[in-house]
Write a protein that holds these residues in place. Structure first.
Motif, PDB file in Angstrom:
ATOM      1  N   ALA A  31       0.839  -1.202   0.000  1.00 40.45           N
ATOM      2  CA  ALA A  31       0.000   0.000   0.000  1.00 40.45           C
ATOM      3  C   ALA A  31       0.868   1.243   0.000  1.00 40.45           C
ATOM      4  CB  ALA A  31      -0.907  -0.009   1.223  1.00 40.45           C
ATOM      5  N   ALA A  32       0.302   2.336  -0.478  1.00 47.92           N
ATOM      6  CA  ALA A  32       1.039   3.595  -0.587  1.00 47.92           C
ATOM      7  C   ALA A  32       1.534   4.094   0.764  1.00 47.92           C
ATOM      8  CB  ALA A  32       0.151   4.648  -1.242  1.00 47.92           C
ATOM      9  N   GLU A  33       0.808   3.808   1.845  1.00 48.29           N
ATOM     10  CA  GLU A  33       1.201   4.309   3.159  1.00 48.29           C
ATOM     11  C   GLU A  33       2.562   3.800   3.588  1.00 48.29           C
ATOM     12  OE1 GLU A  33      -2.985   4.797   2.624  1.00 48.29           O
ATOM     13  OE2 GLU A  33      -1.836   2.958   2.564  1.00 48.29           O
ATOM     14  N   ALA A  34       2.985   2.663   3.070  1.00 41.69           N
ATOM     15  CA  ALA A  34       4.257   2.083   3.473  1.00 41.69           C
ATOM     16  C   ALA A  34       5.439   2.709   2.732  1.00 41.69           C
ATOM     17  CB  ALA A  34       4.237   0.570   3.226  1.00 41.69           C
ATOM     18  N   ARG A  35       5.193   3.513   1.724  1.00 41.26           N
ATOM     19  CA  ARG A  35       6.275   4.079   0.929  1.00 41.26           C
ATOM     20  C   ARG A  35       6.777   5.371   1.539  1.00 41.26           C
ATOM     21  NH1 ARG A  35       4.429   3.667  -4.994  1.00 41.26           N
ATOM     22  NH2 ARG A  35       6.289   4.876  -5.323  1.00 41.26           N
ATOM     23  N   ALA A  36       8.041   5.650   1.290  1.00 36.09           N
ATOM     24  CA  ALA A  36       8.688   6.843   1.840  1.00 36.09           C
ATOM     25  C   ALA A  36       7.950   8.106   1.408  1.00 36.09           C
ATOM     26  CB  ALA A  36      10.132   6.896   1.367  1.00 36.09           C
ATOM     27  N   GLY A  37       7.842   9.039   2.317  1.00 29.66           N
ATOM     28  CA  GLY A  37       7.237  10.323   2.001  1.00 29.66           C
ATOM     29  C   GLY A  37       5.788  10.466   2.387  1.00 29.66           C
ATOM     30  N   PHE A  38       5.026   9.370   2.409  1.00 28.94           N
ATOM     31  CA  PHE A  38       3.607   9.472   2.735  1.00 28.94           C
ATOM     32  C   PHE A  38       3.379   9.734   4.221  1.00 28.94           C
ATOM     33  CE2 PHE A  38       3.135   7.452  -1.408  1.00 28.94           C
ATOM     34  CZ  PHE A  38       2.110   8.213  -1.941  1.00 28.94           C
ATOM     35  N   GLY A  39       4.398   9.536   5.041  1.00 32.53           N
ATOM     36  CA  GLY A  39       4.266   9.810   6.461  1.00 32.53           C
ATOM     37  C   GLY A  39       4.635  11.236   6.829  1.00 32.53           C
ATOM     38  N   ALA A  40       5.194  11.991   5.901  1.00 26.93           N
ATOM     39  CA  ALA A  40       5.629  13.365   6.177  1.00 26.93           C
ATOM     40  C   ALA A  40       4.434  14.300   6.239  1.00 26.93           C
ATOM     41  CB  ALA A  40       6.601  13.831   5.105  1.00 26.93           C
ATOM     42  N   ASP A  41       4.522  15.318   7.118  1.00 30.69           N
ATOM     43  CA  ASP A  41       3.423  16.272   7.230  1.00 30.69           C
ATOM     44  C   ASP A  41       3.784  17.669   6.728  1.00 30.69           C
ATOM     45  OD1 ASP A  41       5.114  16.924   9.274  1.00 30.69           O
ATOM     46  OD2 ASP A  41       3.623  16.828  10.858  1.00 30.69           O
ATOM     47  N   THR A  42       4.974  17.811   6.119  1.00 33.46           N
ATOM     48  CA  THR A  42       5.375  19.078   5.494  1.00 33.46           C
ATOM     49  C   THR A  42       5.963  18.785   4.123  1.00 33.46           C
ATOM     50  OG1 THR A  42       7.632  19.043   6.357  1.00 33.46           O
ATOM     51  CG2 THR A  42       5.941  20.102   7.736  1.00 33.46           C
ATOM     52  N   LEU A  43       5.970  19.797   3.273  1.00 35.07           N
ATOM     53  CA  LEU A  43       6.558  19.636   1.949  1.00 35.07           C
ATOM     54  C   LEU A  43       8.037  19.301   2.059  1.00 35.07           C
ATOM     55  CD1 LEU A  43       6.235  19.823  -1.156  1.00 35.07           C
ATOM     56  CD2 LEU A  43       6.824  22.234  -0.959  1.00 35.07           C
ATOM     57  N   ASP A  44       8.764  20.004   2.916  1.00 36.86           N
ATOM     58  CA  ASP A  44      10.197  19.731   3.081  1.00 36.86           C
ATOM     59  C   ASP A  44      10.442  18.320   3.595  1.00 36.86           C
ATOM     60  OD1 ASP A  44      10.996  22.213   2.120  1.00 36.86           O
ATOM     61  OD2 ASP A  44      11.026  23.139   4.115  1.00 36.86           O
ATOM     62  N   GLY A  45       9.588  17.847   4.502  1.00 30.36           N
ATOM     63  CA  GLY A  45       9.721  16.481   5.008  1.00 30.36           C
ATOM     64  C   GLY A  45       9.493  15.444   3.925  1.00 30.36           C
ATOM     65  N   ALA A  46       8.502  15.676   3.082  1.00 31.92           N
ATOM     66  CA  ALA A  46       8.225  14.744   1.976  1.00 31.92           C
ATOM     67  C   ALA A  46       9.364  14.748   0.969  1.00 31.92           C
ATOM     68  CB  ALA A  46       6.909  15.102   1.300  1.00 31.92           C
ATOM     69  N   LEU A  47       9.889  15.935   0.653  1.00 31.07           N
ATOM     70  CA  LEU A  47      11.021  16.013  -0.286  1.00 31.07           C
ATOM     71  C   LEU A  47      12.252  15.324   0.289  1.00 31.07           C
ATOM     72  CD1 LEU A  47      10.640  19.675  -1.619  1.00 31.07           C
ATOM     73  CD2 LEU A  47      10.195  17.547  -2.868  1.00 31.07           C
TER      74      LEU A  47
END
Length: 151
Positions: A31-47
């Motif tokens: 599932a998408a939730e297990a992939r990197a970035g989907f747990g971040a709550d800011t744009l910088d965190g996702a990047l």
């Protein structure tokens, strides 16, 4: 048996067969939730979860409306003209979870996606492309008149 249940069973069975035969790997089936970035709550965190800071490139073409009337169905298109494109990630800066979608492309695929994303409020939409191991991006400001994302 209801048609919805029948469809769910067929889809799950097909996925299990594809994984068992090695047609797709387990990471692609998760599932998408297990992939990197989907747990971040800011744009910088996702990047940061995606890797390094992407460079702006005109070879990444992002198409989005200037004004979206309903934030629950904001249409976005991303096309990568960069050779060796393997991934496209779509982020919405002011969403509670900025990383909205991720796509992986096998060799020989055309890196062209069209999706509808939810936007909580007027925000910058960012497309990040991984090509030849490097990250590139394009962004566009989109105004939302009616938000989504529970806001």
């Amino acid at each position: 048996m209801s048609p919805d249940r029948r469809h769910a069973l067929k889809t799950t069975s097909l996925l299990a067969v594809l994984v068992a035969q090695g047609v797709i790997g387990w990471p692609e089936a998760q599932a998408a939730e297990a992939r990197a970035g989907f747990g971040a709550d800011t744009l910088d965190g996702a990047l940061a979860a995606l890797g390094s800071r992407p460079a702006t490139s005109e070879q990444v073409q992002l198409t989005a409306l200037d004004v979206v009337e309903d934030g629950s169905v904001a249409p976005v298109r991303v096309v990568s003209l960069l050779p060796g494109t393997t991934e496209i990630h779509l982020l919405v800066e002011k969403n509670p979870v900025p990383l909205s979608a991720s796509f992986r492309f096998p060799a020989g695929s055309v890196p062209d996606i069209q999706v509808r994303v939810k936007m909580a409020e007027s925000s910058r939409v960012v497309a990040v492309v991984r090509a030849d191991g490097k990250l590139y991006m394009a962004s566009k400001q989109t105004a939302v008149t009616v938000g989504s994302c529970g806001g």
